[in-house]
Design a protein around this motif. Structure first.
Motif, PDB file in Angstrom:
ATOM      1  N   THR A 225      43.772   1.996  17.034  1.00  0.00           N
ATOM      2  CA  THR A 225      44.398   1.850  15.717  1.00  0.00           C
ATOM      3  C   THR A 225      43.863   2.858  14.713  1.00  0.00           C
ATOM      4  O   THR A 225      44.092   2.712  13.514  1.00  0.00           O
ATOM      5  CB  THR A 225      44.173   0.433  15.146  1.00  0.00           C
ATOM      6  OG1 THR A 225      42.769   0.273  14.874  1.00  0.00           O
ATOM      7  CG2 THR A 225      44.640  -0.646  16.098  1.00  0.00           C
ATOM      8  N   ASP A 226      43.143   3.855  15.190  1.00  0.00           N
ATOM      9  CA  ASP A 226      42.605   4.883  14.287  1.00  0.00           C
ATOM     10  C   ASP A 226      41.708   4.292  13.214  1.00  0.00           C
ATOM     11  O   ASP A 226      41.730   4.736  12.056  1.00  0.00           O
ATOM     12  CB  ASP A 226      43.765   5.609  13.588  1.00  0.00           C
ATOM     13  CG  ASP A 226      44.052   6.944  14.251  1.00  0.00           C
ATOM     14  OD1 ASP A 226      43.143   7.512  14.872  1.00  0.00           O
ATOM     15  OD2 ASP A 226      45.205   7.411  14.136  1.00  0.00           O
ATOM     16  N   GLY A 227      41.001   3.243  13.570  1.00  0.00           N
ATOM     17  CA  GLY A 227      40.054   2.657  12.631  1.00  0.00           C
ATOM     18  C   GLY A 227      40.654   1.665  11.654  1.00  0.00           C
ATOM     19  O   GLY A 227      39.932   1.042  10.873  1.00  0.00           O
ATOM     20  N   GLU A 228      41.960   1.496  11.700  1.00  0.00           N
ATOM     21  CA  GLU A 228      42.614   0.617  10.730  1.00  0.00           C
ATOM     22  C   GLU A 228      42.539  -0.849  11.141  1.00  0.00           C
ATOM     23  O   GLU A 228      42.527  -1.749  10.304  1.00  0.00           O
ATOM     24  CB  GLU A 228      44.092   1.027  10.590  1.00  0.00           C
ATOM     25  CG  GLU A 228      44.795   0.412   9.402  1.00  0.00           C
ATOM     26  CD  GLU A 228      46.295   0.290   9.620  1.00  0.00           C
ATOM     27  OE1 GLU A 228      46.908  -0.590   8.987  1.00  0.00           O
ATOM     28  OE2 GLU A 228      46.865   1.061  10.433  1.00  0.00           O
ATOM     29  N   GLY A 229      42.514  -1.119  12.434  1.00  0.00           N
ATOM     30  CA  GLY A 229      42.560  -2.496  12.923  1.00  0.00           C
ATOM     31  C   GLY A 229      43.987  -2.944  13.158  1.00  0.00           C
ATOM     32  O   GLY A 229      44.938  -2.241  12.816  1.00  0.00           O
ATOM     33  N   ALA A 230      44.109  -4.115  13.759  1.00  0.00           N
ATOM     34  CA  ALA A 230      45.430  -4.661  14.092  1.00  0.00           C
ATOM     35  C   ALA A 230      45.948  -5.515  12.940  1.00  0.00           C
ATOM     36  O   ALA A 230      45.209  -6.338  12.408  1.00  0.00           O
ATOM     37  CB  ALA A 230      45.338  -5.501  15.357  1.00  0.00           C
ATOM     38  N   ARG A 231      47.196  -5.324  12.580  1.00  0.00           N
ATOM     39  CA  ARG A 231      47.766  -6.128  11.493  1.00  0.00           C
ATOM     40  C   ARG A 231      47.923  -7.591  11.909  1.00  0.00           C
ATOM     41  O   ARG A 231      47.777  -8.494  11.106  1.00  0.00           O
ATOM     42  CB  ARG A 231      49.130  -5.579  11.060  1.00  0.00           C
ATOM     43  CG  ARG A 231      49.054  -4.200  10.409  1.00  0.00           C
ATOM     44  CD  ARG A 231      50.043  -4.067   9.270  1.00  0.00           C
ATOM     45  NE  ARG A 231      49.749  -5.041   8.241  1.00  0.00           N
ATOM     46  CZ  ARG A 231      48.734  -4.943   7.380  1.00  0.00           C
ATOM     47  NH1 ARG A 231      47.917  -3.915   7.384  1.00  0.00           N
ATOM     48  NH2 ARG A 231      48.538  -5.898   6.508  1.00  0.00           N
ATOM     49  N   GLU A 232      48.265  -7.799  13.172  1.00  0.00           N
ATOM     50  CA  GLU A 232      48.470  -9.168  13.646  1.00  0.00           C
ATOM     51  C   GLU A 232      47.754  -9.347  14.976  1.00  0.00           C
ATOM     52  O   GLU A 232      47.944  -8.558  15.900  1.00  0.00           O
ATOM     53  CB  GLU A 232      49.977  -9.445  13.834  1.00  0.00           C
ATOM     54  CG  GLU A 232      50.838  -9.158  12.610  1.00  0.00           C
ATOM     55  CD  GLU A 232      50.671 -10.167  11.464  1.00  0.00           C
ATOM     56  OE1 GLU A 232      50.339 -11.336  11.752  1.00  0.00           O
ATOM     57  OE2 GLU A 232      50.857  -9.778  10.293  1.00  0.00           O
ATOM     58  N   VAL A 233      46.926 -10.365  15.038  1.00  0.00           N
ATOM     59  CA  VAL A 233      46.245 -10.718  16.280  1.00  0.00           C
ATOM     60  C   VAL A 233      46.741 -12.103  16.687  1.00  0.00           C
ATOM     61  O   VAL A 233      46.733 -13.032  15.879  1.00  0.00           O
ATOM     62  CB  VAL A 233      44.716 -10.747  16.083  1.00  0.00           C
ATOM     63  CG1 VAL A 233      44.017 -11.213  17.359  1.00  0.00           C
ATOM     64  CG2 VAL A 233      44.210  -9.375  15.648  1.00  0.00           C
TER      65      VAL A 233
END
Lengths: 348, 348, 348, 348
Positions: A225-233
């Motif tokens: 995610t290029d360091g952004e993290g996942a919007r929904e887990v």
């Protein structure tokens, strides 16, 4: 737990209300929640009159209807939403059928469908399209709509290019992957301890897979995610070890959906403040969501991975699931038996 | 902690970029987060170059601007959003200024406004309407928009007749009550350990109040909501004892907003599944939310309850807040001093 | 049109289904739609079996119930949602009761409540709180929820500081003003040709008023919104002259809600593209919205401005409304009559 | 109109602000709006300083940047959002970059990209992924994001099993089909007068197609949706004949999105009330939506159907488009020319 359920002969149920419907069951999915019920995990949450027939994932054929039923007739193939609702309380009026104030839940608070016949109502059955077999679709009545329900919430937050992480690719998770794939253009990363489950994830539409026994999940998500993290887990496991991923893998403003259960959430409030993420509870989907899932099945967007068992094998199925020896979903076929199951937990 | 901050003389900051803005500070709110910073609670979450001037709730007058600034001119009264944003990363583009990938946070990751002058940028200042005094509005720069931000999320789920519970009626909570009252027609129940805070809640718009030292909060909410629970719970405390209210007082499908922090969430995943409630993280509000809050203040919908202190009293203020001896919000007036503050926590 | 309706004696209706409810009518609001029905404007949209009793804004007391009715009992005071719904079609399941595929609409497609008795169902009645009189609340059954429904949509787009314009402050409009005022912190501008209506708007919560016969509406809105335009325009008139305000007074991305009708929309597609505004259709509100409106009434947030008439005055009331000689809402009191009304338009 | 544009030599633009960016144009899409600009249709809506270089769908390589630009560097391949925004007005802060109060629109209100060089800003360029060629993606800068923007709004209303109708499968429409297909599990029906366009629709993801010259569109939609109508209609034509489909083919509560323009809406207000449908205006998409579209292109979910022309062929292209002789999108390649275009409409 192998002695959890007993097979007995019972009387066929009869229509008592104008909106009653009797369904001859052709398939009944076995769910992790059935194991949890046998373990007694639901006693503190809902009333459970014992002995009770388990089974909340049913499909079959209508054999009798109350005198004001219009939606279905004798001979119609139907899938049964597990919740029988009143239709007049405020949540029912709002479409939030899962919050019905006068509900019965098949196999949890009233007799369910590990049996030849299931007594339900007009408000809890959905006619099936001509080419869909009841036995093939039965597990969607709970596994399916629960996964769909969570997926529908998740895709609201997923724009193209955003990332979803789906943890636990079992009976629910592999449907969740297909639903997110069909309803969004997000990147999907699947997480599971079993490589066979990750293979299933990939054929279901996952773009990336990671096995925590072989790689570092946090680093993998950070990287992809290029360091952004996942919007929904979407957490179909709900163990301590999965809920604690949230602060590290969820994007700012994102959601960690709790669908599986068994473990705890244990996080400092500050983590939720700093990352502005949420732990989002998820229950079984609404009646209309089951309609939507049937549409997905009819369109070929969602395919169930199932294995079939006879009614006499239920306790064996329960144990196999506990040891993660079932891929996809187990479906019980009660046809030909005039018996039901009964909970006989140790404490009763 | 009484020795947490030091008063020193420093040089006036200067404009370095075309969008730079120097503000002469007229009021600077003291926040529970200032206490948490001194305690070292933020070290693991964000980089903090020490020594650093604290202070993230500032308002004052523009005294210098970069050569491409159009929004404000010398002499304009402004309130300063605590986050200086880049304006070109994706979150900034989406209006999610709190998630800016290149941000500085006044008094947390860069020098703040417990000082005569604050260096900030065009993207972080909001011109004030003619009749609003900087000193009166300063705490809205963080306490205000944090409460407003959570309230704006909460009111989305509040139809007339629905219930909101607001826990902790201090510097943020009393603004939260006013915001929910102005933006919805929901019933509001305020919860606080201090009767004086509950009095403030009632004058702020609460319909019901309950003091946990005198009554059973769970029973009170159950009673006032006819057994349904509250659709939205705003937790301005964030202690173990408040987060664990959620399964009992939140309605099916409702939200428990975490705004205050210090304690933990510790709940079984099953509780979130059964009640389908969520723990919703909340950070400081966006720039545009501060604009909206300024509109509420201008309209007379939100009134700050403040007490004023000189810059030399900061450590005293920190201690009073710790012992819950401050009603509403403490505002520091740095005017006339040529000094700044520095963090001197025990570990440095 | 003065000869539009005939007063006749008819038989009392009887329960035929398990969910049937008979209500003794205590008040029945007269609506502009009743005039439109008499003019024949609804013939092309819905089937209308004549002769038919008009009246879709009813409240009264339950006098008989079907044998599976749980929600109400004999003697309960109720307000009647005008639409009798099936509860089993997909729209009903979604809470979109106005889109019920098997609906009857009181006084439009089935006999309504300008009569002693109204036959309806459990799914169409709402029990009233103890201190609300049926006659006082009757017009909310249509005028009220239509205004509320549109207001609920509008406030979703209204942040504090945003502007709403409400055009036409009659029976619906004065409720619309109160709803927007109660549910948002937006600035409200009321537009009407009558100064007495604008006075009513101001006491209902409008911040600004403008009379098109005395001032330029476009310039007024431009001025009051600083050139930005109104985010939400609620058009309770729906005449050519009001729909064509949209491109000039609606903010970019804003909505012009069509609630009143009679005239046309006639705009170039390019206008909607350039300003990205929408013409939003609005029908009567849902059952659950009527529950919410009852909550607003109970809380004192919405007050009806009414005048009362006997059943024999119906044709007179119709004519007065046509000539804008009724302030607020006319309520017909059928009590004591054993008669109903029948449409006898010129063309039948 | 064949004499609409003139080719001339002009000076290369220079950076004037710290956030300026000069792009060497490699591809510039030709749009129906270019025809409309030449016809003078935009004169009443926006200021247009003439002579002006047309062209608002550009991609190329950065050749010069202002001294505070961080997002891109010399040599970077970029796509240019057509709107240059200020970044400090409230709409920009909200992410609504299309409503920027201080905007310039390439080729509409300022010089565009039918030229070797385009002067724009850091806030209007998006770096391209390594494997995407500028010339292949250029038309997405307007055709693409306009279609995407409308599709993103539409899919919010589309659950699995719901129906979308897409009218006009040209340069925008064929992207619209792909976007709806990628982001939803809805059934898509395409409508166009040309069979070749319908073929393109089918390869783009349409489930059904109908040609109004051969079949009755209203009956077709009624049939395919089981009488319910389409929840979302995307009208890429915007002619009188297409806007008047709305009352007949839109489901209750549905939307008719106006994207194409040229004709009028002319409907009775009552139609919008009865069907509760809306006419939804649509403008060019936001900057962040162009980022999302680039992600769709990178993932292979959206493919542009283009044909290429030299700069000297612009007037010919304009005429071909007018006569519907261009399939997909025409892209102008200005490379190697030191010229620009100028509007010389008949009225100047």
């Amino acid at each position: 737990m192998t002695e959890g359920l007993r097979i007995e002969e019972v009387e066929r149920p009869h229509i008592e209300r104008s909106d009653g419907v009797i369904v001859e069951v052709e398939g009944a999915g076995w769910c992790q929640t059935d194991n949890h019920i046998i373990e007694g995990m639901w006693e503190q949450y809902v009333p459970q009159p014992l002995p009770m027939t388990l089974g909340h994932e049913n499909a079959g054929t209508v054999v009798e209807t109350g005198d004001e039923v219009n939606l279905v007739s004798e001979g119609d193939a139907v899938i049964c939403h597990p919740v029988q609702t009143c239709g007049t309380c405020r949540p029912c009026r709002q479409g939030e059928t899962m919050y019905c104030e006068n509900q019965s839940f098949n196999g949890l608070t009233t007799d369910g469908g590990f049996a030849d016949y299931l007594k339900t109502t007009e408000r809890a059955v959905i006619p099936l399209p001509g080419d869909v077999e009841p036995i093939d679709i039965a597990p969607h009545a709970d596994a399916g709509i629960t996964a769909y329900h969570a997926a529908k919430k998740a895709v609201q937050g997923l724009s193209p290019g955003d990332h979803a992480v789906i943890i636990g690719i079992g009976g629910l998770g592999h449907i969740g992957v297909q639903c997110v794939d069909a309803m969004s253009a997000a990147q999907i990363t699947a997480v599971d301890l079993k490589d066979s489950a990750l293979d299933l994830a990939e054929t279901s539409g996952a773009d990336h897979v990671v096995n925590p026994t072989k790689g570092n999940v946090r680093e993998f998500i950070d990287d992809v995610t290029d360091g952004e993290g996942a919007r929904e887990v979407m957490d179909f496991v709900g163990a301590d070890v999965t809920t604690e991923y949230a602060p590290d893998i969820t994007a700012a403003g994102g959601n960690h959906h709790i669908i599986g259960y068994g473990g705890h959430i244990h996080e400092p409030a500050q983590a939720l403040v700093n990352g502005e993420f949420s732990y989002v509870g998820n229950i079984v989907g609404q009646y209309t969501e089951l309609q939507e899932l049937v549409a997905l099945v009819e369109q070929g967007d969602v395919e169930l991975h199932t294995s079939r068992y006879g009614l006499e094998e239920v306790n064996e199925v329960a144990e196999k699931l506990e040891h993660r020896e079932i891929d996809g979903r187990a479906v019980i076929i009660p046809w030909g038996y005039v018996t039901i199951l009964e909970i006989v937990t140790g404490t009763k």
